[in-house]
Design an enzyme around this catalytic site. Structure first.
Site, PDB file in Angstrom:
ATOM      1  N   SER A 291       0.851  -1.187   0.000  1.00  0.00           N
ATOM      2  CA  SER A 291       0.000   0.000   0.000  1.00  0.00           C
ATOM      3  C   SER A 291       0.895   1.250   0.000  1.00  0.00           C
ATOM      4  CB  SER A 291      -0.961  -0.048   1.184  1.00  0.00           C
ATOM      5  OG  SER A 291      -2.005   0.868   1.037  1.00  0.00           O
TER       6      SER A 291
ATOM      7  N   HIS B  60      -7.455  -5.707  -1.323  1.00  0.00           N
ATOM      8  CA  HIS B  60      -6.336  -5.037  -0.658  1.00  0.00           C
ATOM      9  C   HIS B  60      -5.916  -5.757   0.630  1.00  0.00           C
ATOM     10  CE1 HIS B  60      -3.793  -1.479  -0.588  1.00  0.00           C
ATOM     11  NE2 HIS B  60      -4.097  -1.240   0.674  1.00  0.00           N
TER      12      HIS B  60
END
Length: 666
Positions: free
Chosen positions: A527, A640
């Site tokens: 991320s 994610h």
């Protein structure tokens, strides 16, 4: 440090880790229930409910089916336990007699029923349910798997029409016309009553002690599609009148009525530093609406900001009242650890329990607490804590695994940044460490960026140490745990002093630990950590291998493709797309791709809507077109959260690819 005769940890050990969460005291305080989650042989997870009497050593398992059972909540008289389970195919509510017998299904809602709690008199159960505008809660029907598949097939034949800015979510995928509503179930009459109806999501917070009001959070404004605010509201169950406690300028949650009903306590903030704003602890007078802030003089994040990869399931963060409505209890994140804190209504703060570890949840009964605690060498157990006492261990999850593997104890380190700020971090020594041997080092960069590495179990970090690497992980500026000024300091400076902090950390490790081979350095992160990995290798050649995970490479496209891009770009970089596209390009690692000489592995989930996979596609194609040393691993049906709660096989494959890459180039 553990005996070196123990075997090294493996990626496959992820299947054998048991994760405890959500401790909940019984009404008499003599026992507590909790949720225990582990991977299954069917490439999924199962969560079971346990009850643990404080008079006995061993918890007793209460559910046994191959399902996800969670959110146990006791009735005030202790005779019943309501919980959430997907054993019928969709998450529904189930009721269990605490004296024995089979659980009874309470709801059959088409889209499920979630997060139940009892009213204070035990006559009602309040829960949340995803509902369409025309749905009738009295005529709900749970679909069979065949019916669900038929509906999915029909939907796949139709175009998806988008009318809202918030049309997708990394957690939920594409958003349809359903919204989360609050529903009341009457145990005696076996009837359902929908309490909220606005065209927005509602989060149940609490019910008043007299049972007359529901406390919930939601954005009820007409422009809610363009706003990130969330207000606290009181719903009068008799008149159906809604009173708003907050001012429409912030985000509020974790709200609780005081036992006397006169006050509401909550976490919240008003975006003073956008997404880098620390939570405050507010108390509202339910009669006048007057607000006081108890945390004005504090300078740490309220709640749990710890980063890890083995935490599953909800656990209480607070604030929680004492029975006299005079004190509040909550978790706080500070200096790489989380602890349990107490405050009076004047903001006088007291740390009830704070050590070099991670308190991930708690339950309170009178002056006794159940704490969930994780350490760097223990995924997590429950402990009993009395006021001013020492914690007593109650559970022994993962004992067999922990006795068989070697885990590295982190060594704390502090170093100076280029502007003399103090930066904290940790180093794990490699498995089988020998004094006169040189070892490669891997720098791990956390995501967020407004999160915190610290004293918790982290399987990925331990795995790299088990593979023979020294592992360095730090909290550069932008991280939680070191005050408001520190957590705000990376905004509009991505790749600037945050990058310098990371490089100073590597320099410090090389100066301090003579066993690190400066010619064999690796870097990885996900991320924001993936962005930083891309930035690092496009601005220095000191690393001989890199793995970028669920990354950002191009802020110009991130603005429009991420589920948060339209506000996060402005929050973190100071500019939206049309305000200054050249500035966003300057922040983009893709701009500097021709400088990348470090062999780069790119890892990404194909259903990642937070940092969409096109970010990695752009980077891969650019590097491959220039004939750079690059490889791209795509994980189907993964979002994610792949590294934290993705399918076990995918998580293990991801770890094996990461270690393979470092093994090849370091």
């Amino acid at each position: 440090m553990k005996n070196q005769s123990e075997r090294p940890l493996t990626a496959e050990d992820l299947r054998h880790i048991t994760i405890h969460s959500d401790p909940q005291f019984t009404s008499d305080g003599n026992a507590y229930a909790f949720v225990s989650t582990k991977a299954t042989n069917e490439n999924d997870y199962t969560s079971q409910l346990f009850i643990h009497s404080l008079k006995h050593n061993q918890p007793k398992q209460w559910t046994f089916n191959k399902a996800k059972n969670s959110h146990p909540r006791f009735s005030p008289d202790g005779k019943w336990l309501v919980f959430q389970s997907d054993r019928s195919g969709t998450p529904q509510l189930w009721l269990l007699n605490t004296e024995g017998g089979e659980a009874r299904q309470l709801t059959s809602f088409k889209h499920g029923a979630l997060s139940p709690v009892f009213s204070k008199d035990g006559r009602m159960i309040i829960f949340s349910a995803p509902l369409e505008k025309e749905d009738d809660v009295t005529e709900q029907h749970e679909q069979t798997e065949d019916e669900r598949q038929k509906e999915r097939d029909e939907q796949n034949k139709q175009p998806f029409v988008v009318k809202h800015l918030k049309y997708k979510s990394d957690a939920s995928g594409f958003l349809d016309c359903k919204h989360t509503q609050i529903v009341q179930y009457d145990l005696e009459s076996n009837t359902f009553n929908q309490l909220t109806f606005a065209d927005t999501d509602h989060s149940f917070e609490d019910i008043s002690p007299d049972g007359n009001f529901i406390l919930f959070s939601a954005n009820l404004n007409e422009n809610s599609d363009y706003e990130l605010t969330s207000d606290l509201h009181l719903l009068n169950l008799t008149t159906k009148e809604i009173t708003t406690l907050t001012n429409g300028e912030g985000q509020y949650g974790n709200a609780r009525y005081s036992p006397d009903g006169a006050k509401v306590a909550c976490f919240g903030h008003e975006f003073a530093y956008q997404g880098a704003t620390l939570n405050e602890l507010y108390v509202f007078d339910t009669t006048t609406g007057n607000r006081s802030c108890l945390s004005t003089e504090w300078d740490f994040q309220l709640g749990d900001a710890m980063i890890g990869d083995t935490r599953m399931g909800h656990s209480e963060n607070g604030p929680v009242w004492n029975k006299d409505s005079t004190y509040l209890y909550f978790l706080g994140s500070d200096n790489g650890a989380t602890g349990l804190y107490q405050t009076d209504l004047n903001g006088k703060l007291n740390a009830l329990y704070k050590d070099n570890n991670h308190v991930f949840g708690f339950s309170k009964h009178h002056d006794i607490f159940i704490l969930g605690i994780s350490t760097p060498t223990d995924p997590g157990n429950f402990y009993q804590l009395s006021m001013n006492g020492n914690p007593k261990q109650l559970t022994d999850a993962n004992r067999e695994l922990l006795e068989s593997v070697h885990l590295s104890e982190p060594e704390s380190l502090t170093f100076k940044a280029e502007d003399n700020w103090e930066i904290k971090g940790w180093l794990l020594r490699p498995y089988g460490f020998e004094e006169n041997k040189k070892y490669p080092l891997i720098l791990e960069v956390h995501g967020g960026p407004h999160a915190m590495y610290g004293q918790t179990f982290f399987h990925e970090l331990q795995l790299l140490a088990a593979k023979g690497y020294a592992v360095l992980y730090t909290n550069p500026r932008g991280s939680h745990g070191y005050g408001q000024h520190f957590v705000d300091a990376c905004r509009e400076d991505y790749g600037g002093k945050d990058n310098s902090d990371l490089m100073r950390g590597v320099d410090y490790a090389l100066e301090t630990y003579d066993f690190i081979d400066q010619e064999r350095l690796g870097v990885t992160g996900g991320s924001y950590g993936g962005f930083m990995t891309n930035w690092i290798v496009s601005h220095t050649d000191r690393f001989k291998a890199a793995v970028t995970q669920r990354c950002i490479s191009n802020w110009l496209s991130f603005y429009g493709v991420s589920d948060i891009g339209y506000f996060f770009t402005k929050w973190e970089l100071g500019k939206n797309l049309l305000e200054d596209p050249s500035a966003l390009w300057d922040f983009s690692p893709l701009k500097y791709a021709e400088n990348i000489e470090t062999p780069l592995l790119i890892v990404h989930g194909e259903k990642d809507y937070r940092c969409p996979i096109e970010q990695s596609e752009q980077l891969f194609v650019t590097l491959k077109h220039m004939k750079k040393e690059v490889e791209f691993v795509r994980f189907p049906d993964a979002n994610h959260e792949l590294s934290r709660n993705g399918k076990p096989e995918m998580r293990i494959a991801r770890l094996n690819h990461i270690t393979r890459w470092f093994d090849e180039y370091l």
